[in-house]
Motif scaffolding. Structure first.
Motif, short mmCIF file in Angstrom:
data_model
loop_
_atom_site.label_atom_id
_atom_site.label_comp_id
_atom_site.label_asym_id
_atom_site.label_seq_id
_atom_site.Cartn_x
_atom_site.Cartn_y
_atom_site.Cartn_z
N LYS A 30 0.87 -1.19 0.00
CA LYS A 30 0.00 0.00 0.00
C LYS A 30 0.91 1.24 0.00
O LYS A 30 1.10 1.90 1.01
N LEU A 31 1.48 1.55 -1.16
CA LEU A 31 2.45 2.64 -1.24
C LEU A 31 1.85 4.00 -0.95
O LEU A 31 2.55 4.91 -0.54
N ASP A 32 0.56 4.16 -1.17
CA ASP A 32 -0.06 5.45 -0.91
C ASP A 32 -0.07 5.78 0.58
O ASP A 32 -0.30 6.92 0.96
N ARG A 33 0.21 4.81 1.42
CA ARG A 33 0.28 5.03 2.87
C ARG A 33 1.67 5.51 3.33
O ARG A 33 1.82 5.93 4.46
N LEU A 34 2.65 5.41 2.46
CA LEU A 34 4.01 5.80 2.84
C LEU A 34 4.18 7.32 2.80
O LEU A 34 3.80 7.96 1.83
N ASP A 35 4.76 7.86 3.86
CA ASP A 35 5.10 9.28 3.89
C ASP A 35 6.52 9.52 3.42
O ASP A 35 6.86 10.58 2.91
N SER A 36 7.39 8.51 3.63
CA SER A 36 8.80 8.64 3.25
C SER A 36 9.44 7.25 3.25
O SER A 36 8.84 6.28 3.70
N PHE A 37 10.65 7.17 2.73
CA PHE A 37 11.46 5.97 2.89
C PHE A 37 12.89 6.43 3.12
O PHE A 37 13.26 7.56 2.83
N SER A 38 13.70 5.54 3.67
CA SER A 38 15.08 5.90 3.95
C SER A 38 16.00 4.74 3.57
O SER A 38 15.57 3.60 3.46
N PHE A 39 17.26 5.09 3.34
CA PHE A 39 18.28 4.08 3.07
C PHE A 39 19.62 4.62 3.55
O PHE A 39 19.77 5.82 3.78
N THR A 40 20.58 3.72 3.71
CA THR A 40 21.91 4.10 4.17
C THR A 40 22.95 3.52 3.22
O THR A 40 22.88 2.34 2.87
N THR A 41 23.88 4.36 2.78
CA THR A 41 24.97 3.87 1.95
C THR A 41 26.00 3.18 2.82
O THR A 41 26.03 3.37 4.05
N ASP A 42 26.85 2.41 2.22
CA ASP A 42 27.89 1.69 2.95
C ASP A 42 29.12 2.59 3.12
O ASP A 42 29.27 3.59 2.43
N ASP A 43 29.97 2.22 4.06
CA ASP A 43 31.25 2.90 4.21
C ASP A 43 32.11 2.63 2.99
O ASP A 43 31.95 1.60 2.33
#
Length: 66
Positions: A30-43
Motif C-alpha cells: 500500500k504505497l499510498d500510505r508511505l510518507d517517506s522511505f530511507s536508506f543508508t549507503t555503505d562505508d
C-alpha cells in the motif's frame, strides 16, 4: 558496485562514480500510505589497507509534501 562488500570494485584516487538506486516493491504494498522511505549507503574503505575513507550516509526521501 556489487551486492556484497567483498564484490565491490576498488575506487581509484579522486574517482567519482554516479549510479541509480532501485527499489523492489511488493506489488501488494500500500504505497499510498508511505510518507517517506530511507536508506543508508555503505562505508568506503581503501581496497588494500581497509582504511576507512568515507562513512556511510543515511538519507530520508519524503514522498508527500509535509
Amino acid at each position: 558496485m556489487g551486492t556484497k562488500k567483498v564484490s565491490r570494485l576498488d575506487y581509484q584516487s579522486g574517482e567519482l562514480r554516479k549510479g541509480t538506486i532501485g527499489l523492489l516493491v511488493d506489488p501488494e504494498a500500500k504505497l499510498d500510505r508511505l510518507d517517506s522511505f530511507s536508506f543508508t549507503t555503505d562505508d568506503i574503505a581503501d581496497g588494500e589497507s581497509h582504511e576507512l575513507l568515507v562513512d556511510g550516509t543515511s538519507f530520508e526521501i519524503p514522498l508527500k509534501g509535509k
